[in-house]
Motif scaffolding. Structure first.
Motif, short mmCIF file in Angstrom:
data_model
loop_
_atom_site.label_atom_id
_atom_site.label_comp_id
_atom_site.label_asym_id
_atom_site.label_seq_id
_atom_site.Cartn_x
_atom_site.Cartn_y
_atom_site.Cartn_z
N ALA A 46 0.84 -1.19 0.00
CA ALA A 46 0.00 0.00 0.00
C ALA A 46 0.88 1.24 0.00
N LEU A 47 0.41 2.28 -0.69
CA LEU A 47 1.11 3.56 -0.77
C LEU A 47 0.15 4.66 -0.35
N GLU A 48 0.57 5.44 0.66
CA GLU A 48 -0.24 6.59 1.08
C GLU A 48 0.38 7.86 0.53
N LEU A 49 -0.43 8.67 -0.14
CA LEU A 49 0.01 9.92 -0.74
C LEU A 49 -0.43 11.08 0.15
N LEU A 100 6.41 9.06 -7.79
CA LEU A 100 5.88 8.08 -8.73
C LEU A 100 6.76 7.97 -9.97
N ALA A 101 7.30 9.10 -10.42
CA ALA A 101 8.16 9.06 -11.60
C ALA A 101 9.46 8.32 -11.33
N GLY A 102 9.88 8.25 -10.07
CA GLY A 102 11.16 7.66 -9.74
C GLY A 102 11.11 6.23 -9.26
N THR A 103 9.93 5.64 -9.21
CA THR A 103 9.83 4.25 -8.76
C THR A 103 9.14 3.39 -9.81
N GLY A 104 9.62 2.17 -9.95
CA GLY A 104 8.96 1.22 -10.83
C GLY A 104 8.04 0.28 -10.08
N GLU A 105 7.93 0.47 -8.77
CA GLU A 105 7.11 -0.42 -7.96
C GLU A 105 5.63 -0.16 -8.20
N LYS A 106 4.87 -1.24 -8.16
CA LYS A 106 3.42 -1.13 -8.23
C LYS A 106 2.83 -1.56 -6.90
N ARG A 123 -5.67 15.97 -13.49
CA ARG A 123 -5.03 15.72 -14.78
C ARG A 123 -3.55 15.40 -14.63
N THR A 124 -2.95 15.82 -13.51
CA THR A 124 -1.52 15.56 -13.30
C THR A 124 -1.26 14.21 -12.64
N TRP A 125 -2.21 13.70 -11.85
CA TRP A 125 -1.92 12.48 -11.09
C TRP A 125 -2.68 11.24 -11.53
N LEU A 126 -3.72 11.40 -12.32
CA LEU A 126 -4.54 10.23 -12.68
C LEU A 126 -3.73 9.14 -13.39
N ALA A 127 -3.00 9.51 -14.42
CA ALA A 127 -2.24 8.50 -15.17
C ALA A 127 -1.12 7.88 -14.34
N PRO A 128 -0.28 8.66 -13.63
CA PRO A 128 0.78 8.04 -12.83
C PRO A 128 0.24 7.12 -11.74
N VAL A 129 -0.84 7.52 -11.08
CA VAL A 129 -1.41 6.66 -10.05
C VAL A 129 -1.93 5.37 -10.66
N ARG A 130 -2.67 5.48 -11.74
CA ARG A 130 -3.21 4.28 -12.41
C ARG A 130 -2.07 3.35 -12.84
N GLU A 131 -0.99 3.90 -13.34
CA GLU A 131 0.13 3.09 -13.82
C GLU A 131 0.86 2.37 -12.69
N HIS A 132 0.75 2.87 -11.46
CA HIS A 132 1.46 2.26 -10.34
C HIS A 132 0.57 1.36 -9.49
N VAL A 138 -6.47 -0.93 -6.18
CA VAL A 138 -7.58 -0.06 -5.79
C VAL A 138 -7.02 1.29 -5.35
N LEU A 139 -7.72 2.34 -5.74
CA LEU A 139 -7.43 3.70 -5.31
C LEU A 139 -8.56 4.16 -4.40
N VAL A 140 -8.20 4.69 -3.24
CA VAL A 140 -9.21 5.22 -2.31
C VAL A 140 -8.72 6.57 -1.80
#
Length: 213
Positions: A46-49, A100-106, A123-132, A138-140
């Protein structure tokens, strides 16, 4: 004053470790109210932002989840490291997009509890979050409901109306708008609603859960 300093202020008087240990995981601004960590499913990671003092990240780590918390404020991260040195959580001082740009972890779960995602243009975080997120990810996230008729970017002065100018922005959308935004970003199932406060006349919590599959 920079935006990091704005968030530093919230680390000055966190609840005690003992108080935090007595609380369950929660999404709303009211203690022991509303859903808990079950919204994250059964993640292995899990990743908390916008983790702040790290209470929720550490809570998950104590359950055996590989938990990482990211926050822009170095003071918040310092507090988190000091508060939870034995719990197995990892805390990183970074802005969300750089991390997010610096990690390859999912991750099986990415979440933000009244945190970073509310203060960033989707618009800035949707794609990077989805990719990780993993294939079962799940995103909450939780935040304040919008003021009726006021949607999109909301501006405020972080220092109030005196002193140096500090612009702070938040992005506010209705539950229906969030559902559309997240489905357009590739999430197949999205559930968004306002959880009423314990006293219905008080401010509720906007809670969003988005599933990859």
């Amino acid at each position: 004053m920079t935006l990091e300093h704005y968030w530093d202020r919230y680390a000055e008087s966190p609840i005690s470790v003992e108080e935090s240990l007595d609380r369950r995981f929660g999404w709303t601004q009211y203690d022991n109210h509303g859903p808990a960590e079950e919204l994250l499913g059964q993640p292995e990671s899990a990743l908390e932002l916008g983790c702040g003092p790290g209470d929720h990240t550490a809570y998950l780590a104590r359950k055996g989840i590989r938990a990482t918390g990211v926050d822009l404020s170095p003071v918040q991260i310092e507090h988190a490291d000091k508060r939870w040195p034995q719990d197995g959580a990892e805390f990183v001082c970074s802005d969300v997009l750089t991390f997010l740009a610096g990690t390859g972890e999912k991750f099986d779960a990415i979440f933000s509890n009244w945190g970073a995602l509310w203060f960033m243009d989707p618009r800035t975080w949707l794609a990077p979050v989805r990719e990780h997120l993993t294939d079962k990810g799940v995103l909450v996230f939780s935040c304040a409901p919008p003021v009726d008729g006021c949607y999109g970017a909301q501006g405020m002065y972080g220092n109030g109306f005196r002193g140096r100018v500090l612009d702070v922005q938040r992005w506010a959308y209705s539950p229906e708008m969030w559902e559309g935004i997240l489905r357009n970003a590739g999430f197949l199932e999205v559930f968004a609603k306002v959880v009423e406060a314990p006293e219905p006349k008080n401010l509720g919590t906007l809670l969003v859960q988005a599933l990859v599959v």
